[in-house]
Design a protein around this motif. Structure first.
Motif, PDB file in Angstrom:
ATOM      1  N   UNK A  40       0.840  -1.077   0.044  1.00  0.00           N
ATOM      2  CA  UNK A  40       0.101  -0.030   0.113  1.00  0.00           C
ATOM      3  C   UNK A  40       0.993   1.140  -0.024  1.00  0.00           C
ATOM      4  N   UNK A  41       0.327   2.401  -0.195  1.00  0.00           N
ATOM      5  CA  UNK A  41       1.135   3.604  -0.248  1.00  0.00           C
ATOM      6  C   UNK A  41       1.552   4.033   1.001  1.00  0.00           C
ATOM      7  N   UNK A  42       1.141   3.237   1.888  1.00  0.00           N
ATOM      8  CA  UNK A  42       1.640   3.402   3.362  1.00  0.00           C
ATOM      9  C   UNK A  42       2.760   2.656   3.909  1.00  0.00           C
ATOM     10  N   UNK A  43       3.045   1.596   3.028  1.00  0.00           N
ATOM     11  CA  UNK A  43       4.174   0.644   2.995  1.00  0.00           C
ATOM     12  C   UNK A  43       5.400   1.123   2.266  1.00  0.00           C
ATOM     13  N   UNK A  63      12.493   1.071   0.968  1.00  0.00           N
ATOM     14  CA  UNK A  63      12.193   0.764   2.078  1.00  0.00           C
ATOM     15  C   UNK A  63      12.376   1.876   3.224  1.00  0.00           C
ATOM     16  N   UNK A  64      11.356   2.644   3.650  1.00  0.00           N
ATOM     17  CA  UNK A  64      11.327   3.780   4.436  1.00  0.00           C
ATOM     18  C   UNK A  64      12.160   3.555   5.647  1.00  0.00           C
ATOM     19  N   UNK A  65      12.771   4.660   6.148  1.00  0.00           N
ATOM     20  CA  UNK A  65      13.554   4.650   7.558  1.00  0.00           C
ATOM     21  C   UNK A  65      12.687   5.001   8.900  1.00  0.00           C
ATOM     22  N   UNK A  95       6.814   5.943   5.180  1.00  0.00           N
ATOM     23  CA  UNK A  95       6.561   4.821   3.963  1.00  0.00           C
ATOM     24  C   UNK A  95       7.344   5.145   2.678  1.00  0.00           C
ATOM     25  N   UNK A  96       8.025   4.147   1.754  1.00  0.00           N
ATOM     26  CA  UNK A  96       8.822   4.346   0.839  1.00  0.00           C
ATOM     27  C   UNK A  96       8.184   4.073  -0.490  1.00  0.00           C
ATOM     28  N   UNK A  97       6.802   3.650  -0.534  1.00  0.00           N
ATOM     29  CA  UNK A  97       6.205   3.071  -1.726  1.00  0.00           C
ATOM     30  C   UNK A  97       6.138   4.174  -2.828  1.00  0.00           C
TER      31      UNK A  97
END
Length: 297
Positions: A40-43, A63-65, A95-97
């Motif tokens: 998802x956009x939050x992932x 992949x977000x920090x 989120x990094x997506x």
């Protein structure tokens, strides 16, 4: 498999997506709408892109920090021995997506985002039949804020039409405003407020997508390449080494089945290592031949 087909369905506007790179962004956006329990956009997002003629794939780690306010000692003081599951921002990374989509589009895309996101926006606004797996996963959303779109008629049943108009609007804002519309817009403001000190505006201004070198395991003239994920990427490549003898007799002469065979090998190995069933997505590990020794770097 309704969701995956939707991302590349053969309609006049989707046919223009052309090669696989644009279609994969479109499919990922569709899955963000229809399979939020998986992505998802939050992932986050990872991509291993094969370009014909190139000796190596392009590897993207989106992949977000953790937020700059992350503090493991605060978790220990609160009695946690593992990361809290619900309603605790300390378990949530930036989120990094969305940054991943935009990085892929910048490097490989030719069509505008409004065409690439068209199917995803339609499904979000007009609705989609929820899958049995996603319907089951909504049980985990009890007492979670901003999940009303799944429960308009109570707990969703498989096949029930679900509309996620707010997500459609979010995708439209990305089309017109880029990453700033997402990370520095309404979502960013609410995310910082949710974090209560875990995140800052500077955290969200930092791009969460990076082009990286993939992990490599050599098998003679063949190499298996995998993204070095912060979770298990290296283990998947090492697992291929356990099947090196098998690879020489199967992968080398039968190129057409090497990805499927590799995935099954990885799934079996990871299940043995973790004690849990693991399903690897297709082509998460690519097998290459090397035209010369210099490409082994």
């Amino acid at each position: 498999f309704f969701q995956a087909e939707d991302g590349i369905r053969d309609q006049p506007r989707s046919r223009g997506l052309g090669d696989v790179y644009k279609r994969q962004i479109a499919t990922s956006a569709v899955l963000a709408v229809t399979s939020q329990h998986m992505c998802g956009v939050g992932g986050d997002l990872w991509a291993l892109v094969h370009v014909p003629g190139e000796p190596r794939p392009f590897a993207l780690n989106a992949s977000g920090h953790s937020g700059s306010g992350a503090d493991v000692d605060s978790l220990r003081r609160d009695g946690f021995r593992e990361m809290p599951f619900h309603k605790d921002p300390r378990s949530v990374t930036v989120p990094g997506c969305v940054d991943g989509w935009l990085a892929l589009h910048q490097r490989f895309g030719r069509l505008p985002l409004d065409q690439i996101f068209a199917d995803a926006i339609d499904l979000a606004i007009q609705g989609f039949p929820i899958s049995a797996e996603c319907a089951q996963a909504t049980k985990l959303l009890k007492d979670i804020d901003n999940t009303d779109d799944y429960f308009v008629n109570g707990p969703p049943r498989p096949g029930e039409l679900i509309r996620r108009s707010s997500l459609g609007e979010t995708l439209e804002s990305i089309i017109h405003g880029g990453r700033e519309a997402f990370y520095e817009g309404e979502f960013g403001d609410e995310f910082i407020a949710f974090g209560a000190g875990e995140y800052t505006s500077q955290d969200l201004q930092k791009i969460q997508a990076n082009w990286v070198e993939p992990c490599v395991w050599w098998m003679g003239a063949w190499s298996a390449k995998r993204l070095f994920l912060r979770c298990r990427g290296v283990y998947q490549v090492l697992s291929v080494g356990r099947y090196e003898v098998f690879a020489w007799f199967v992968f080398f002469p039968i190129v057409a089945v090497h990805v499927v065979a590799t995935e099954h090998a990885l799934e079996d190995s990871l299940q043995q290592q973790t004690g849990k069933p693991i399903s690897c997505t297709p082509a998460t590990c690519l097998l290459y031949t090397s035209p010369s020794p210099r490409d082994r770097g």
